[in-house]
Scaffold this active site. Sequence first.
Site, mmCIF file in Angstrom:
data_model
loop_
_atom_site.group_PDB
_atom_site.id
_atom_site.type_symbol
_atom_site.label_atom_id
_atom_site.label_comp_id
_atom_site.label_asym_id
_atom_site.label_seq_id
_atom_site.Cartn_x
_atom_site.Cartn_y
_atom_site.Cartn_z
ATOM 1 N N LEU A 19 1.865 2.614 -4.469
ATOM 2 C CA LEU A 19 1.086 3.369 -3.859
ATOM 3 C C LEU A 19 0.990 3.437 -2.439
ATOM 4 O O LEU A 19 0.281 4.402 -1.740
ATOM 5 C CB LEU A 19 -0.416 3.207 -4.465
ATOM 6 N N LYS A 21 1.673 0.758 1.251
ATOM 7 C CA LYS A 21 2.143 -0.586 1.710
ATOM 8 C C LYS A 21 1.462 -0.961 3.054
ATOM 9 O O LYS A 21 1.436 0.161 3.874
ATOM 10 C CB LYS A 21 3.740 -0.446 1.957
ATOM 11 N N GLY A 22 1.271 -2.165 3.227
ATOM 12 C CA GLY A 22 0.766 -2.637 4.670
ATOM 13 C C GLY A 22 1.647 -3.660 5.057
ATOM 14 O O GLY A 22 2.669 -4.117 4.672
ATOM 15 N N ASP A 141 -13.415 -9.412 9.054
ATOM 16 C CA ASP A 141 -12.814 -8.437 9.692
ATOM 17 C C ASP A 141 -13.283 -7.128 9.262
ATOM 18 O O ASP A 141 -12.578 -6.482 8.734
ATOM 19 C CB ASP A 141 -11.207 -8.615 9.062
#
Length: 616
Positions: A19, A21-22, A141
């Site tokens: 679905l 990608k990082g 973060d």
Amino acid sequence: MVMRLLTGRGATIDLGRELGKGGEGAVYELPATPRAVAKLYHESLTPRKQDKLRLMARAVTRDLLNYTSWPVDTLHRTARGPVVGFLMPRVTDRLPIHEVYGPSHRRTHFPGAGWDFLVHVARNTAAAFAMIHQHGHVLGDVNQGNVLVGRDGRVVLIDSDSFQFSTSGGLYLCEVGVAHFTPPELQTVGGFATVRRTPQHDAFGLALLVFHLLFGGRHPYSGVPLNDHVGNALEADIRALRFAYARDGRLRGTSPPPRSVPFGIVPQPIQRMFHAAFTEAGVRGGRPDAATWVKALDALARTIRQCPAQSIHRYPHYLGPCPWCMLERQGVALFLQPISAQPIVVYNLRGVWARIEAVAVPACPAVPQVDTRGLVPSPLPPAAVADASLKGFVSVLMSGFHSGVELSRERNRREHSLATATGTLESLVRELPGRCGVEAFQRKKDELARCRAEYLAIDAETAKEIQRIRDGAVRDQKRRFLESLSVATAQIPGVGATKKSVLRTAGICSAADVAFDRLLRLKGFGPSSARAMVGWRAACEQRFQANPTLLPQADIAAVHARYAQRRRTLEAFLDAGPAALASLAADARAKTTAMVARVQQAVAAVAQAQVDMKVV
């Protein structure tokens, strides 16, 4: 081939299509469990990271699942093997928060959303932060990419595996961060691997997100620089607490940008909260916490009213005129009415104009000539008659003496009558076009002609404005392309590591930041180095190719909607033109009849006065 994994509970899981990608991993769908997804890491995890994920999965609660993509189970390639990923709820129909506070994106993805919706989203974001803090955890973060928003305004926090997680077994730090969302006191730490975050650090990022939402996507530290050393790098401005909207902003070397949302749109309590979040008070631990933001934003939501002119314009009732209408008059449109489909109807302008031209123009009546034929002078008074009978005799005997007093008086009176009658006639002649209604008719027809000319030009004006939008989109694409080309990794003759460090400090981090004059102001940069940098930028620009498919469709649609509305307004005005002209023409005829009678009376009075003068 299907990838099969095991959960921490020993169940078999088959992964479906990828679905997304990082940098850290990829997310896969689960055909057998459509309401969940699997995150699989690219690299092997450290034992401590594996322990963190196991403990997070055990600590899951209903509240955490309502607001986050929290791990619910770990994933393994073999039974009792190392953790390679985890399962989490699937987040659908949600977009990053910057798609909400960015005006152009909002028009596309959240059509019809007004400022009240942004207040609602800000409140829900604060509620999500509050829930994390109540569980003893910290986001760490905070950034615009890990807060997702739905059309209902509900918020989901993602990338929860990077949160700072606290448990009885220990504290697992958040090791990453985004500079523009990092509080001033952490701007110089260099890295987060050993930094323990607190809810006060999250409070800075939360205040930033709330500010972005309420003030049109503006960053609170991006103002108008008032000093040379201000505005060169956002990180430096955050570190120096240069809050552009601060009460003492000028002392900080900055002021709010022009044509921006006024700070006064929020009430004094919220202004003080922003001031506490972005100035020295925040560094000392005085930032408003998430629960305080929830209460303040709930109170703000109760004050919001609708603009009487545009329903999408929402603003607090304590303000006077609508702030969004005022900004639009300055050329800044942050909220536009949603575009609804309209049936296409071809307007018969030629037929309408033919009906307008068919209305006969009323004629201004001609002024009759002064005709004294057949008129008899008015008789002189008896005293003046006596003076007149002596006139010849006296003039012979006493040359140079005046004739009788009564005759002189009569002459003066008749001269005055002639002057008055002549003045009345001249005045009526000057006023005749206006008093007859001819000028009103002509004004209306001229107005209709201007509307017709504007209507004929609409297509060209629409095309011109859309072309400006397309040109702007290409410029934006070019800017983003140049922003993607880093100075740090570029091979530029004469620009080594030392000069690149100077450039980074000055905020010149990409090709988009390079400008000859700006470079010459930097230490160690002369004309030669500056030309090398500019040459590198020029080479980068030559590599740019615009993508014609990436156009701001919402902005283009808004232009079409605005001109369509103007077209409908003009059509209605032109359609009413024949009846309006006919009414004015009928009125002119009635007024002309009355004016003709008055002019004739005035002409007759002048003629009689001229005849009367002949006997004195």
